[in-house]
Structures are given as structure tokens and as C-alpha cells.
Write an enzyme that holds these catalytic residues in place. Structure first.
Site, mmCIF file in Angstrom:
data_model
loop_
_atom_site.group_PDB
_atom_site.id
_atom_site.type_symbol
_atom_site.label_atom_id
_atom_site.label_comp_id
_atom_site.label_asym_id
_atom_site.label_seq_id
_atom_site.Cartn_x
_atom_site.Cartn_y
_atom_site.Cartn_z
ATOM 1 N N LEU A 75 2.837 -1.102 -10.931
ATOM 2 C CA LEU A 75 3.514 0.170 -11.367
ATOM 3 C C LEU A 75 3.056 1.196 -9.884
ATOM 4 O O LEU A 75 2.569 0.858 -9.158
ATOM 5 C CB LEU A 75 2.695 0.867 -12.296
ATOM 6 C CG LEU A 75 2.365 0.024 -13.743
ATOM 7 C CD1 LEU A 75 1.555 0.600 -14.635
ATOM 8 C CD2 LEU A 75 3.846 -0.349 -14.458
ATOM 9 N N THR B 256 -0.686 0.060 -5.958
ATOM 10 C CA THR B 256 -1.403 0.890 -4.914
ATOM 11 C C THR B 256 -1.860 2.109 -5.567
ATOM 12 O O THR B 256 -0.935 2.968 -5.872
ATOM 13 C CB THR B 256 -0.738 1.031 -3.625
ATOM 14 O OG1 THR B 256 -0.144 -0.223 -3.083
ATOM 15 C CG2 THR B 256 -1.575 1.520 -2.656
ATOM 16 N N LYS C 139 -5.948 -1.382 1.554
ATOM 17 C CA LYS C 139 -4.565 -1.292 1.551
ATOM 18 C C LYS C 139 -4.146 0.092 2.107
ATOM 19 O O LYS C 139 -3.189 0.194 2.770
ATOM 20 C CB LYS C 139 -4.211 -1.275 -0.032
ATOM 21 C CG LYS C 139 -2.676 -0.954 -0.195
ATOM 22 C CD LYS C 139 -1.573 -1.965 0.234
ATOM 23 C CE LYS C 139 -0.237 -1.228 -0.040
ATOM 24 N NZ LYS C 139 0.644 -2.011 0.561
#
Ligand code: NAD
Length: 296
Positions: A64, A98, A173
Site C-alpha cells: 500500500l 514503505t 529502507k
């Protein structure tokens, strides 16, 4: 395995298709009609709701846009219950979105109370990596849950890193994406400067690729239209990784840096440039369109 896949956007669609091709029973869902139509045509079974998709699933995967979507999907909003209420105890949830590390940690904690295991597994490698099943997964969570997920992740990617406990995948990340956002701006500036001086952008790109300025954006994601094939730049900056998604990641990096009292001056400047680019109407274009700030 029976896998529920929620979120069939630029990344989730091809990832779900790779699991389908690997002979898993994939039950997919997206709230956008366009995404549903596209991936149904490719052969994916589409559920009528997220609740229906997770029924009987051994693994639930989500891809998402941002923290609020993950929060609302799993934990619910207002009167409506979240998806955790519909997922069986013993199921493994792999969230590939993320999002803020705090979002992943909270989800992992709430799910644990229902005996549902969660790992955060954001990815790197772009839409081409999603299609080719060569993504890098940057995973946070308990070691046994990461090992349980590994065979499934290996069918969508080729590098799987365990960064640490819940939320650590997200932290690693955003460090990577802060660097990526900066590199894309630097590459755009350098190309624009060369072109303004009459250099051939393809030749200049080859020179820099094999020199000390070489980097991933030059190798795989050249921001100047027509220089490389199969890049978002060469298809009108459509598809790929949206400017607003890059802005979200750089904002997460800045929030994190403020909390830790760490100076990230180039990350801050990059965030401002993508924010301005978004305000100028480029939010839904691929992030490499930042090049158009330097060259028309
Ligand atoms: P996208 O906007 O193309 O797709 C997101 C999809 O999620 C959309 O189809 C949307 O309809 C769907 N969605 C949103 N809320 C939903 C809900 N509650 N239930 C069902 N579906 C819902 O985004 P993307 O490019 O696929 O990126 C997804 C995530 O991956 C983001 O967090 C992004 O930062 C990250 N990411 C993207 C790339 C890239 O190159 N695009 C690369 C690495 C990581």
C-alpha cells in the site's frame, strides 16, 4: 500456499502475478477499479473485499502507499474494524509497503496479541524489479518469521536482508531512499549541465556511468527522456515510483533524523525539491521527472 495479496498498484500487481505464476493460490484485492480490471485480465483471482481475500489465507501480503493506508487496513478506523479481526491466528502477515517504522512496530505488537505474526518487508528495485522478480527485500521482525517468509519472498525477489527487529526494515529502507532521492537530483543536474553545453546526453551518461559519478539512477533509471529504453522518462514519466511516494519517504527520513538529532542536510534539501515539484503538479509522475526542474 493460500496467499491474500492486498494492493495491486505499480509494485503490488506484478508481485502478486509472480506468486500466481509460482503456483500459489493468490486471492488479490485492490480498492481501485482500474487496478482490479488490469490484474484480473492478467489472470489473478480478485476478491470482492480485503476480508474475503484473507479468508483461509496462510499468508497475507500488503503493498500500500503509506502509513495511514496500512494503519486503516489492519487496525481499522472509527467504527469499522480492521483486517486483523478477519485474519486467522497463526497467519503470517508480510507488509511490503514503505511506511513509518512506528507504524510497523505498532502493527506487529497489536497482531501478536491475536497470535498473528507480522514482518515489515519494504522493497527496493523499482517496477522493473517487481516484474522480473529481482526485488531486494529489507526485512524487520522476529528471525523465525523472516525464515517463514523467505521462500515466498524468494519468488518475488533475489536479495533478502534481515535488518533487525520490527520496524528495522523500514528504517533501512528510508536510509536507502534518502540516498536515492539525492542521487536522482544530482544525476539530473549533471545531465542538464552537459546538455546545456551541447553534449550528447547518451554519450555523457555512458561517460559518467563508467566514471566516479556512476550510480543506480544512471545505470537503470536515466531521468532524461530517450536516453535509455524502458525507463519512466522514456514513457512520459508514467508508471514507476511516484514523486509523492518519494516525498513521503524523504519526509519519513526527516522525521526520523529530527527525532535522533541527526543532521541530514542533503536529505532535507531533496525533500524540499520534491515537495516543490509535487506542488507544481508532478505528484503522480515518476520521481525521475525532477529532471524537468533543470531542463525543459
Ligand atoms: P501505487 O500507488 O501504484 O499502488 C498502491 C495501490 O494500493 C493502489 O492500487 C491503491 O488503490 C491500493 N490501495 C490503497 N489503499 C488500499 C486498501 N485499503 N485496500 C486495497 N487497496 C488499497 O503504489 P506503488 O508504486 O505500487 O507503491 C506501493 C508501496 O511500495 C509504497 O509504499 C511505495 O513507497 C513502495 N515502493 C514503490 C516502488 C516503485 O518503484 N513504485 C519501489 C519501492 C517501493
Amino acid at each position: 500456499m493460500k496467499i491474500a495479496f492486498i494492493g495491486l498498484g505499480n509494485m503490488g500487481g506484478p508481485m502478486a502475478l509472480n506468486l500466481h505464476k509460482a503456483k500459489h493460490t493468490v486471492n488479490a484485492f485492490d480498492m481501485a477499479n482500474g487496478a482490479v480490471a488490469r490484474w484480473r485480465q492478467e489472470g489473478l483471482a480478485i476478491a470482492s473485499s480485503a476480508d474475503e481475500a484473507v479468508r483461509g489465507a496462510e499468508v497475507v501480503i500488503s503493498m500500500l502507499p503509506a502509513s495511514q493506508h496500512v494503519d486503516q487496513l489492519y487496525l481499522g478506523v472509527g467504527e469499522s474494524a480492521g483486517l486483523l479481526e478477519s485474519i486467522d491466528a497463526g497467519t503470517l502477515v508480510i507488509d511490503c509497503s514503505t511506511v513509518a517504522a512506528a507504524t510497523s512496530k505498532k502493527l506487529t505488537e497489536v497482531a501478536a496479541m491475536k497470535k498473528i505474526a507480522v514482518i515489515d518487508a519494504p522493497v527496493s528495485g523499482g517496477t522493473s524489479g517487481a516484474v522480473a522478480a529481482t526485488l531486494t527485500f529489507i526485512v524487520g521482525g522476529a528471525a523465525q518469521d523472516v525464515e517463514r517468509a523467505r521462500p515466498i519472498l524468494e519468488q518475488m525477489g533475489k536479495n533478502i536482508f534481515h535488518a533487525g527487529e520490527a520496524g528495522a526494515g523500514q528504517t533501512a529502507k528510508i536510509c536507502n531512499n534518502m540516498l536515492l532521492g539525492i542521487l536522482m537530483i544530482g544525476t539530473s543536474e549533471a545531465l542538464a549541465l552537459g546538455v546545456a553545453n551541447g553534449l550528447d546526453p547518451a554519450v555523457l551518461s555512458e561517460i559518467m556511468k563508467r566514471s566516479s559519478g556512476g550510480n543506480w539512477t544512471l545505470e537503470k533509471y536515466n531521468p532524461m527522456p530517450g536516453v535509455a529504453e524502458n525507463t519512466p522518462a522514456s514513457r512520459g514519466y508514467q508508471g514507476g515510483f511516484g514523486t509523492d511516494l518519494m516525498l513521503k519517504d524523504l519526509s519519513l527520513a526527516q522525521e526520523n533524523a529530527m527525532g535522533k538529532r541527526i543532521g541530514t542536510p542533503l536529505g532535507g534539501l531533496a525533500r524540499s525539491l520534491y515537495a516543490t515539484h509535487s506542488l507544481n503538479g508532478a505528484g503522480s509522475l515518476d520521481f525521475s521527472s525532477i529532471f524537468t526542474m533543470f531542463h525543459k
